[in-house]
Scaffold this motif. Sequence first.
Motif, short mmCIF file in Angstrom:
data_model
loop_
_atom_site.label_atom_id
_atom_site.label_comp_id
_atom_site.label_asym_id
_atom_site.label_seq_id
_atom_site.Cartn_x
_atom_site.Cartn_y
_atom_site.Cartn_z
N ALA A 489 0.82 -1.22 0.00
CA ALA A 489 0.00 0.00 0.00
C ALA A 489 0.85 1.26 0.00
CB ALA A 489 -0.93 0.01 1.21
N HIS A 490 2.13 1.15 0.30
CA HIS A 490 2.97 2.35 0.50
C HIS A 490 3.07 3.19 -0.78
CE1 HIS A 490 6.18 4.89 2.04
NE2 HIS A 490 6.89 4.61 0.96
N ASP A 491 3.20 2.54 -1.92
CA ASP A 491 3.44 3.29 -3.16
C ASP A 491 2.26 4.19 -3.51
OD1 ASP A 491 5.91 2.15 -3.35
OD2 ASP A 491 5.28 0.55 -4.73
N PHE A 492 1.04 3.63 -3.49
CA PHE A 492 -0.10 4.47 -3.89
C PHE A 492 -0.42 5.52 -2.81
CE2 PHE A 492 -2.66 1.15 -1.72
CZ PHE A 492 -3.53 1.94 -0.98
N ILE A 493 -0.06 5.26 -1.56
CA ILE A 493 -0.25 6.28 -0.53
C ILE A 493 0.66 7.47 -0.79
CG2 ILE A 493 0.05 6.81 1.93
CD1 ILE A 493 -0.82 3.96 2.57
N SER A 512 -9.74 2.91 -4.73
CA SER A 512 -10.29 1.76 -5.46
C SER A 512 -10.50 0.60 -4.48
CB SER A 512 -9.33 1.34 -6.57
OG SER A 512 -8.14 0.79 -5.99
N GLY A 513 -11.20 -0.44 -4.95
CA GLY A 513 -11.45 -1.59 -4.09
C GLY A 513 -10.18 -2.27 -3.62
N GLY A 514 -9.22 -2.44 -4.54
CA GLY A 514 -7.95 -3.07 -4.16
C GLY A 514 -7.17 -2.23 -3.17
N GLN A 515 -7.19 -0.90 -3.34
CA GLN A 515 -6.48 -0.02 -2.41
C GLN A 515 -7.12 -0.06 -1.03
OE1 GLN A 515 -6.80 3.61 -4.66
NE2 GLN A 515 -4.75 3.40 -5.56
N ARG A 516 -8.44 -0.05 -0.98
CA ARG A 516 -9.12 -0.14 0.33
C ARG A 516 -8.75 -1.44 1.02
NH1 ARG A 516 -13.60 2.15 -2.55
NH2 ARG A 516 -14.55 0.10 -2.82
N GLN A 517 -8.71 -2.51 0.28
CA GLN A 517 -8.40 -3.82 0.88
C GLN A 517 -6.98 -3.86 1.41
OE1 GLN A 517 -10.02 -6.01 2.44
NE2 GLN A 517 -11.06 -7.05 0.76
N ARG A 518 -6.05 -3.25 0.68
CA ARG A 518 -4.66 -3.25 1.15
C ARG A 518 -4.49 -2.38 2.40
NH1 ARG A 518 -1.62 -1.84 -4.28
NH2 ARG A 518 -3.73 -1.61 -5.13
N ILE A 519 -5.29 -1.32 2.51
CA ILE A 519 -5.25 -0.51 3.74
C ILE A 519 -5.75 -1.35 4.93
CG2 ILE A 519 -6.22 1.50 4.94
CD1 ILE A 519 -4.12 2.20 2.88
N SER A 520 -6.82 -2.12 4.73
CA SER A 520 -7.33 -2.96 5.82
C SER A 520 -6.34 -4.06 6.18
CB SER A 520 -8.69 -3.55 5.45
OG SER A 520 -8.57 -4.47 4.39
N ILE A 521 -5.58 -4.55 5.17
CA ILE A 521 -4.54 -5.55 5.47
C ILE A 521 -3.40 -4.90 6.26
CG2 ILE A 521 -2.78 -7.03 4.41
CD1 ILE A 521 -4.80 -7.50 2.10
N ALA A 522 -3.03 -3.69 5.87
CA ALA A 522 -1.98 -2.97 6.62
C ALA A 522 -2.42 -2.77 8.07
CB ALA A 522 -1.68 -1.63 5.95
N ARG A 523 -3.67 -2.48 8.28
CA ARG A 523 -4.20 -2.32 9.64
C ARG A 523 -4.05 -3.61 10.43
NH1 ARG A 523 -10.06 -0.19 9.37
NH2 ARG A 523 -10.44 -2.29 8.61
N ALA A 524 -4.34 -4.75 9.80
CA ALA A 524 -4.20 -6.04 10.48
C ALA A 524 -2.73 -6.37 10.74
CB ALA A 524 -4.85 -7.14 9.65
N ILE A 525 -1.86 -5.98 9.80
CA ILE A 525 -0.43 -6.24 9.97
C ILE A 525 0.10 -5.45 11.17
CG2 ILE A 525 1.85 -5.83 8.94
CD1 ILE A 525 0.54 -6.47 6.21
N LEU A 526 -0.32 -4.19 11.29
CA LEU A 526 0.16 -3.36 12.40
C LEU A 526 -0.33 -3.90 13.74
CD1 LEU A 526 1.75 -0.80 13.12
CD2 LEU A 526 -0.40 0.48 12.97
N LEU A 541 -12.29 -8.29 -6.18
CA LEU A 541 -11.21 -7.53 -6.81
C LEU A 541 -10.93 -8.03 -8.23
CD1 LEU A 541 -8.70 -7.41 -3.80
CD2 LEU A 541 -10.48 -5.76 -4.41
N ASP A 542 -10.37 -7.14 -9.05
CA ASP A 542 -9.93 -7.53 -10.38
C ASP A 542 -8.64 -8.33 -10.27
OD1 ASP A 542 -7.48 -5.60 -10.87
OD2 ASP A 542 -9.06 -4.41 -9.91
N THR A 543 -8.18 -8.87 -11.39
CA THR A 543 -7.05 -9.80 -11.37
C THR A 543 -5.77 -9.15 -10.84
OG1 THR A 543 -8.00 -10.92 -13.27
CG2 THR A 543 -5.68 -11.39 -12.78
N GLU A 544 -5.47 -7.93 -11.29
CA GLU A 544 -4.24 -7.28 -10.85
C GLU A 544 -4.31 -6.93 -9.37
OE1 GLU A 544 -1.42 -3.40 -11.91
OE2 GLU A 544 -3.23 -3.82 -13.06
N SER A 545 -5.44 -6.37 -8.95
CA SER A 545 -5.60 -6.02 -7.53
C SER A 545 -5.56 -7.28 -6.68
CB SER A 545 -6.91 -5.28 -7.30
OG SER A 545 -6.92 -4.05 -7.98
N GLU A 546 -6.16 -8.36 -7.18
CA GLU A 546 -6.16 -9.61 -6.42
C GLU A 546 -4.73 -10.11 -6.22
OE1 GLU A 546 -7.81 -14.22 -6.64
OE2 GLU A 546 -8.32 -12.79 -8.23
#
Length: 611
Positions: A489-493, A512-526, A541-546
């Motif tokens: 998520a760091h790059d698009f942030i 986007s949907g993929g960006q939102r999901q990566r933010i929620s994953i970062a929250r779980a990682i922290l 998610l679409d193929t690339e975001s997935e």
Amino acid sequence: MKEFLQLMRRFLWPYKRFIGWAVVLNILSAVFNVFSFSLLIPILNILFKTEENPEVYHYMEWGTDKFDVVLKNNFYYYVTDMIQAGGPGQVLLLLGIGLTVMTLLKTACYFASSAVMIPLRTGVVRDIRITVYAKVMRLPLSFFSEERKGDIIARMSGDVGEVENSITSSLDMLLKNPIMILIYFTTLIILSWQLTLFTILVLPGMGWLMGKVGRKLKRQSLEAQSKWSDSMSQLEETLGGLRIIKAFIAEDRMINRFTKCSNELRDASNRVAMRQVLAHPLSEFLGTILIVAVLWFGGSLILSEGSTLSASKFIYYMVILYSVINPLKDFAKAGYNIPKGLASMERVDKILKAENNIKEIANPKPLKGLNDRIEFKDISFSYDGKREVLKHVNLTVPKGQTIALVGQSGSGKSTLVDLLPRYHDVQEGTITIDGTSIKDVRIADLRTLIGNVNQEAILFNDTFFNNIAFGVENATMEQVVEAAKIANAHDFIMEKPEGYNTNIGDRGGKLSGGQRQRISIARAILKNPPILILDEATSALDTESERLVQEALERLMKTRTTIAIAHRLSTIKNADEICVLYEGEIVERGRHEELIELDGYYKRLHDMQQL
């Protein structure tokens, strides 16, 4: 009145010092009012010589007679002496100054008594709002599945606001008016007990008539507040479903639906308002009837032989009686406002008194981490007590392994993982962590061990930093950045103008949907939990975001115990065990290759996705 007293007992106790000051100041205000108008009697009796046989007053020593007799005699003596010395004009001026000073003291106390109630009124409403919000935070998810969000918002906004407008605004009147009525009626009894008895006999009939008019107000207020909740619910649904409404060209249909609800709200509000506005003219009319009746009876007393009531005292009596009518009118107004507020408080109490069936035991056992395994033992569960969503499920999740749950929609996958953090409690069976039942530990300790990544990324209208650091106390920028890098998520942030301080909009609407999901994953990682629940984290998610999200998930799942719900079987091929649920039961279990060889339900799902 019983409901009102219960409400006050619940929320007024922290503000008892304000009530004490209000009582003292109201007593002073009423006493100053009585004494200021008492100056009318010497003005009429001595200055304008209304008495047929004016007395000659002599100074009396204090203690030679009753206090009130000596006080009255000496007051008249000094007034008479001033008339003889300075003339009527000077006495009139001095009495006018005295009346002005007494009125100043009365109004100052009146203002102070009202001002001291303002912190109480605003404080009670603040306490109710905080109490309701705290209750909402602690209620189980099952409560919100049966209630509309718009209705809950209406109760916290409109209904609590109505409590402020109707009940707390009446507190001042309810403290002030009994004191004034008591002091004024005491004065009236001293002046003429016969006339006061007549007044008291007339008042109950008027009170009964006022009560009859206001009796239906609470029921009508409940109806009006219910219509307000319907409007808020429709607004909330509309804002959440604008994309679908526009896609199906349903704008006019939704407008008509909202218009119908608004018309019903208007009609219900009109009925309530009609009864409210009736309070003042009705009390004014009844007050006039009271004054006329007292004038007739008082005049009869004055004209009768041997009457102790003089004309000047009667005028003073009428002034005090008129002063009583205003507090009585305020009582009538409170009698209309309070039922309306109680109707709103009844709706608020539906939240405050809602039962939370997720309870903690008195002496919970400590739970510091996961050392061995999670076990679901003979679990059965139903939402409504009728149809079982889960039927005798047995599942063991060893530490460090990934267990995947697959099956058709409605098979019980999400329900099973919701039982682990105790969003719901099982009706049969037990769930244990390292042999300890989750019902025997603190809920906070249990949920501290669990991280969630859901199909719909739940984000808040805040910055990237605050969303990632949500629930983690004192998180540093370095920790947040590291979590975002692991979650891809760091790059698009950093592409955003303000980086991690960029606001992401309502529910992350700027992403986007993929960006939102990566933010929620970062929250779980922290949060770094030992147990991870993934609820179809890549299904939308679409193929690339997935691919990006799946990479982040694989990093997150390392060294963690994971329960993953998946519709896309490709995402759980490497799971240590795959459990296939069908109508609330585990019908197959094993690794991916083993289940393919079984040629059962999992194989059919796999073939359909391949096709």
